[in-house]
Design a protein around this motif. Sequence first.
Motif, PDB file in Angstrom:
ATOM      1  N   PHE A  36      46.323  31.133  42.206  1.00  0.00           N
ATOM      2  CA  PHE A  36      46.080  31.941  43.067  1.00  0.00           C
ATOM      3  C   PHE A  36      46.414  31.488  44.239  1.00  0.00           C
ATOM      4  CE2 PHE A  36      42.313  33.862  46.843  1.00  0.00           C
ATOM      5  CZ  PHE A  36      43.404  35.142  46.103  1.00  0.00           C
ATOM      6  N   LEU A  37      46.459  29.883  44.935  1.00  0.00           N
ATOM      7  CA  LEU A  37      47.043  29.329  45.913  1.00  0.00           C
ATOM      8  C   LEU A  37      48.255  29.928  46.208  1.00  0.00           C
ATOM      9  CD1 LEU A  37      44.876  25.969  46.375  1.00  0.00           C
ATOM     10  CD2 LEU A  37      45.648  28.662  48.625  1.00  0.00           C
ATOM     11  N   ALA A  38      49.429  29.391  44.237  1.00  0.00           N
ATOM     12  CA  ALA A  38      50.501  29.193  44.775  1.00  0.00           C
ATOM     13  C   ALA A  38      51.361  30.691  44.711  1.00  0.00           C
ATOM     14  CB  ALA A  38      50.893  28.677  43.465  1.00  0.00           C
ATOM     15  N   ALA A  39      50.894  31.418  43.936  1.00  0.00           N
ATOM     16  CA  ALA A  39      51.222  33.259  44.291  1.00  0.00           C
ATOM     17  C   ALA A  39      51.484  33.333  45.379  1.00  0.00           C
ATOM     18  CB  ALA A  39      51.149  33.702  43.061  1.00  0.00           C
ATOM     19  N   GLY A  40      50.780  33.126  46.475  1.00  0.00           N
ATOM     20  CA  GLY A  40      50.223  33.461  47.767  1.00  0.00           C
ATOM     21  C   GLY A  40      49.039  34.246  47.756  1.00  0.00           C
ATOM     22  N   HIS A  41      48.422  34.383  46.883  1.00  0.00           N
ATOM     23  CA  HIS A  41      47.964  35.181  46.896  1.00  0.00           C
ATOM     24  C   HIS A  41      46.286  35.000  47.919  1.00  0.00           C
ATOM     25  CE1 HIS A  41      48.411  37.235  43.887  1.00  0.00           C
ATOM     26  NE2 HIS A  41      48.501  36.707  42.766  1.00  0.00           N
ATOM     27  N   MET A  42      46.113  33.385  48.400  1.00  0.00           N
ATOM     28  CA  MET A  42      45.471  32.951  49.844  1.00  0.00           C
ATOM     29  C   MET A  42      46.035  33.550  50.821  1.00  0.00           C
ATOM     30  SD  MET A  42      42.224  31.752  50.609  1.00  0.00           S
ATOM     31  CE  MET A  42      42.176  30.730  48.817  1.00  0.00           C
ATOM     32  N   ASP A  43      46.933  33.541  51.619  1.00  0.00           N
ATOM     33  CA  ASP A  43      47.691  33.954  52.611  1.00  0.00           C
ATOM     34  C   ASP A  43      47.348  35.195  52.674  1.00  0.00           C
ATOM     35  OD1 ASP A  43      48.385  31.119  52.757  1.00  0.00           O
ATOM     36  OD2 ASP A  43      50.284  31.707  52.328  1.00  0.00           O
ATOM     37  N   ARG A  44      47.559  36.358  51.524  1.00  0.00           N
ATOM     38  CA  ARG A  44      47.299  37.400  51.802  1.00  0.00           C
ATOM     39  C   ARG A  44      46.071  37.981  51.860  1.00  0.00           C
ATOM     40  NH1 ARG A  44      51.621  37.101  48.844  1.00  0.00           N
ATOM     41  NH2 ARG A  44      51.077  37.699  46.538  1.00  0.00           N
ATOM     42  N   TYR A  45      44.982  37.528  51.243  1.00  0.00           N
ATOM     43  CA  TYR A  45      43.567  37.358  51.593  1.00  0.00           C
ATOM     44  C   TYR A  45      43.259  37.277  52.610  1.00  0.00           C
ATOM     45  CZ  TYR A  45      38.897  37.454  49.974  1.00  0.00           C
ATOM     46  OH  TYR A  45      37.073  38.340  50.705  1.00  0.00           O
ATOM     47  N   VAL A  46      43.469  36.049  53.567  1.00  0.00           N
ATOM     48  CA  VAL A  46      43.121  35.468  54.201  1.00  0.00           C
ATOM     49  C   VAL A  46      43.655  36.584  55.866  1.00  0.00           C
ATOM     50  CG1 VAL A  46      43.174  33.663  55.793  1.00  0.00           C
ATOM     51  CG2 VAL A  46      42.693  33.368  53.900  1.00  0.00           C
ATOM     52  N   SER A  47      44.506  37.082  55.611  1.00  0.00           N
ATOM     53  CA  SER A  47      45.165  37.992  56.243  1.00  0.00           C
ATOM     54  C   SER A  47      44.666  39.190  56.579  1.00  0.00           C
ATOM     55  CB  SER A  47      46.522  38.411  56.205  1.00  0.00           C
ATOM     56  OG  SER A  47      47.424  39.097  57.297  1.00  0.00           O
ATOM     57  N   LYS A  48      44.053  39.660  55.307  1.00  0.00           N
ATOM     58  CA  LYS A  48      43.766  40.970  55.458  1.00  0.00           C
ATOM     59  C   LYS A  48      42.510  40.936  55.814  1.00  0.00           C
ATOM     60  CE  LYS A  48      41.189  43.427  51.741  1.00  0.00           C
ATOM     61  NZ  LYS A  48      40.578  43.160  49.610  1.00  0.00           N
TER      62      LYS A  48
END
Length: 464
Positions: free
Chosen positions: A349-361
């Motif tokens: 989840f972290l490696a694919a950048g999902h965390m960055d997008r989720y936190v931004s949302k």
Amino acid sequence: MLLSIDRCKNIPLIRQVYNEISGKILDGSLPAGEKLPSSRELAKAIHVSRNVVLEAYDLLMVEGFVFSKKGSVTYVAEGAFLKREYWEQPVSSPIHSVHKKEMIHFRSGIPDLRHFPRKIWARLSQAVWTEISDHTLGYGSPEGAEELRRELVSYLLKTRGVKCSKEQIVITSGATQALTIVGRMLLREDDPVVLEDPITDDIQQIFKNAGGNLYPVSVDEEGLDTSLLPENVIPAFTFVTPSHQFPLGGTLSIQRRIELLQFARKTNSYVVEDDYDSEFRYDGPPLSTLQRLDPHRVIYIGSFSKILSPALRIGYIILPSNLVEKCRSVKWFSDLHTPAPEQLVLARFLAAGHMDRYVSKMKKVYRQRRDLIINKLKEAFPADIQISGHSTGLHFIADFPFATFSENDLLQMEEDGVKLYSVEQHAITRGIHKGKLVIGYGHLNNEEIQQGIRCLKNAIDRLM
């Protein structure tokens, strides 16, 4: 021998026969030496097959309730009677009781689980379980999955300025276990612990249970007041929440951060930094950590409970190198290791950048809710309340200078349909924060927020 057998129960007949006979032996209804009916007789009497009774008798014999002699004759064994003790005291309620559905619960630190990225998580989870190795399914290392620790190094450096290697990270089952491990690592009986006041009662109890002797230091809008650090105390560590002090919400200034680190160096002690929700900063990027200033003196704790979900039970400790082996040992004897599959899912989840997008949302979602609830509070209590600690996280403080909130007042508010916590409930030194309420909003939608403020207005009007 009367036995109560019920074929409608979701309990096998063998277990029912065993339960009935063993219960009668334990309570003395069948005394030692009593001869039991033959398996044929009992089976006929209770309308079950003989095999059911034979297997029940075998189980009773293996556990020592009965013995057999003279062929197939079965008798009650000596020493199987246990006088029952009756306890009249009621079972106490759990510490965090489940609140009524109709009640608006302004509890802090709960993310909006309706937005949890279920589809992404399910897809990554399926991939992990499809590809997981036999080795990973066995006993793991106490420090946690290398894949997750490696991803955390780059993620935390990018988002929080944390400096560490993957070898300095130990994965834990949430922040609570991380704090418990720190207490077990560093505290002996009556060792001093300096900590912020107020601070959550859970943290106070964790360090007390580990043997710590608490030295509270007052907090203001700049966090821990370092001018009040004890002069003649050498603590095992000082505990702080510098990016978003809980519960008051202040941020520890750079001057105080430096003074705190100088205090730790002078006393040859550590600083424990709990970075519990600072990803959600609404007026700019997240602040840098205290750990960045002195990685050799600061023990950094984080988790994903308030970012993603408390159910994941994934946290972490970042340690000075000289404490790593001790921490691994304590973790090993605590629970061996945190479950590996969820760690691997989180790593992807972290490696694919999902965390960055989720936190931004979610920052946008939470900012809108924060603004709504503050506006509704000011409409309900014009010129009468003060708001603080709202730049970061999932809660802020509403100060009602005209009010005090006792435990009884808070219970009465529940009758008006609103559940709240006061700052006083988290204070070590009582009497300073009587009119301050902790307003948690992350898990509430707009309708719930508006209804909650109406209930709060009614409750306070009635109390006043």
